[in-house]
Design a protein around this motif. Structure first.
Motif, short mmCIF file in Angstrom:
data_model
loop_
_atom_site.label_atom_id
_atom_site.label_comp_id
_atom_site.label_asym_id
_atom_site.label_seq_id
_atom_site.Cartn_x
_atom_site.Cartn_y
_atom_site.Cartn_z
N ILE A 1 94.12 31.16 -43.80
CA ILE A 1 94.26 29.73 -43.49
C ILE A 1 93.18 29.31 -42.49
O ILE A 1 92.55 28.25 -42.64
CB ILE A 1 95.67 29.40 -42.96
N ILE A 2 92.95 30.14 -41.48
CA ILE A 2 91.92 29.83 -40.49
C ILE A 2 90.55 29.76 -41.17
O ILE A 2 89.76 28.85 -40.91
CB ILE A 2 91.94 30.86 -39.35
N ALA A 3 90.27 30.71 -42.05
CA ALA A 3 88.99 30.71 -42.78
C ALA A 3 88.88 29.47 -43.67
O ALA A 3 87.82 28.83 -43.72
CB ALA A 3 88.86 31.98 -43.61
N THR B 1 89.06 29.30 -52.03
CA THR B 1 88.61 30.48 -52.77
C THR B 1 87.66 31.31 -51.91
O THR B 1 87.77 32.54 -51.85
CB THR B 1 87.92 30.07 -54.08
N LEU B 2 86.73 30.63 -51.25
CA LEU B 2 85.78 31.34 -50.39
C LEU B 2 86.50 32.02 -49.22
O LEU B 2 86.14 33.13 -48.83
CB LEU B 2 84.73 30.37 -49.85
N ALA B 3 87.51 31.36 -48.68
CA ALA B 3 88.27 31.93 -47.56
C ALA B 3 88.92 33.24 -47.97
O ALA B 3 88.89 34.23 -47.23
CB ALA B 3 89.32 30.94 -47.08
N LYS B 4 89.49 33.27 -49.16
CA LYS B 4 90.12 34.50 -49.65
C LYS B 4 89.09 35.61 -49.82
O LYS B 4 89.35 36.77 -49.51
CB LYS B 4 90.85 34.23 -50.97
N LYS B 5 87.91 35.24 -50.30
CA LYS B 5 86.86 36.24 -50.50
C LYS B 5 86.35 36.79 -49.16
O LYS B 5 86.15 38.00 -49.01
CB LYS B 5 85.70 35.65 -51.30
N ALA C 1 83.09 33.66 -36.37
CA ALA C 1 81.66 33.58 -36.06
C ALA C 1 80.84 33.54 -37.35
O ALA C 1 79.89 32.75 -37.47
CB ALA C 1 81.24 34.77 -35.20
N LEU C 2 81.21 34.36 -38.31
CA LEU C 2 80.53 34.36 -39.60
C LEU C 2 80.66 33.00 -40.29
O LEU C 2 79.68 32.47 -40.82
CB LEU C 2 81.09 35.45 -40.52
N LEU C 3 81.85 32.43 -40.28
CA LEU C 3 82.08 31.16 -40.96
C LEU C 3 81.30 30.02 -40.32
O LEU C 3 80.76 29.15 -41.01
CB LEU C 3 83.58 30.85 -40.99
N ARG C 4 81.21 30.04 -39.01
CA ARG C 4 80.42 29.00 -38.32
C ARG C 4 78.93 29.17 -38.65
O ARG C 4 78.21 28.19 -38.87
CB ARG C 4 80.66 29.06 -36.83
N TYR C 5 78.49 30.40 -38.70
CA TYR C 5 77.11 30.68 -39.08
C TYR C 5 76.87 30.24 -40.53
O TYR C 5 75.83 29.66 -40.85
CB TYR C 5 76.80 32.17 -38.89
N VAL D 1 77.55 31.73 -48.35
CA VAL D 1 78.46 32.61 -47.61
C VAL D 1 77.97 34.06 -47.70
O VAL D 1 77.99 34.79 -46.71
CB VAL D 1 79.91 32.47 -48.12
N LEU D 2 77.51 34.46 -48.86
CA LEU D 2 76.99 35.82 -49.03
C LEU D 2 75.76 36.04 -48.16
O LEU D 2 75.63 37.09 -47.51
CB LEU D 2 76.66 36.07 -50.50
N LEU D 3 74.87 35.07 -48.10
CA LEU D 3 73.70 35.17 -47.22
C LEU D 3 74.13 35.32 -45.76
O LEU D 3 73.58 36.14 -45.02
CB LEU D 3 72.81 33.93 -47.36
N ALA D 4 75.11 34.53 -45.37
CA ALA D 4 75.60 34.60 -43.99
C ALA D 4 76.21 35.97 -43.70
O ALA D 4 75.98 36.56 -42.63
CB ALA D 4 76.63 33.50 -43.74
#
Length: 169
Positions: free
Chosen positions: A74-76, A90-94, A121-125, A142-145
């Motif tokens: 949920i946070i993601a 979907t991205l959050a689950k991944k 930190a990853l999600l903000r990036y 997201v994969l690049l991050a």
């Protein structure tokens, strides 16, 4: 531990002043105002790298409470949505799956952070990356991050495992 003993003494002086109903009190040699509604809280992460247990004299000044483990998906989801990703759920689950698998399968290193703090930190990036590369699909951003934030810190043994995890997602 010595620092925590000093903190315990400082907290004791504040609590004593509160118990006496003082409006001002001497703290470390300085007269300061005391707000009677102030609160003092200590958070602990038992077992977290680099943390020590609280001394008993400090523990005795506080009432313990338990907290629930937050729902990282949920946070993601909310973070990704706030960063402008379209299919945030979907991205959050991944992302959560990647972090869970990394935590389980990669070696335990002090500099690895595949917990909630590292994930946010990853999600903000990823959000910054999204704004820089508006033409790329969300999954690719997201994969690049993920790669940018993790490849440099992985051990040579963990690198192929991490690449395998990310390629499966």
């Amino acid at each position: 531990i010595e620092v925590l003993s000093v903190v315990a003494q400082q907290i004791l002086s504040i609590l004593s002043a509160l118990a006496q109903g003082l409006k001002k009190f001497a703290f470390e040699g300085t007269l300061i105002n005391l707000v009677p509604t102030c609160g003092i809280f200590i958070t602990m992460n038992p077992g977290y790298a680099g943390r020590t247990e609280l001394p008993d004299n400090l523990k005795s000044m506080f009432r313990p409470i338990s907290m629930m483990i937050p729902d990282s998906v949920i946070i993601a989801d909310i973070t990704l949505f706030g960063e402008g990703f379209r299919d945030a759920r979907t991205l959050a689950k991944k992302v959560y799956t990647l972090f869970s698998l990394a935590r389980q399968q990669l070696s335990k290193q002090d500099h690895y952070d595949f917990g909630l703090r590292g994930m946010v930190a990853l999600l903000r990036y990823a959000g910054r990356k999204r704004r820089q590369h508006a033409n790329l699909p969300d999954e690719e951003v997201v994969l690049l991050a993920m790669r940018d934030m993790n490849l440099a810190k992985l051990t040579s043994d963990d690198l192929p495992l991490f690449n395998g995890i990310t390629s499966d997602l």
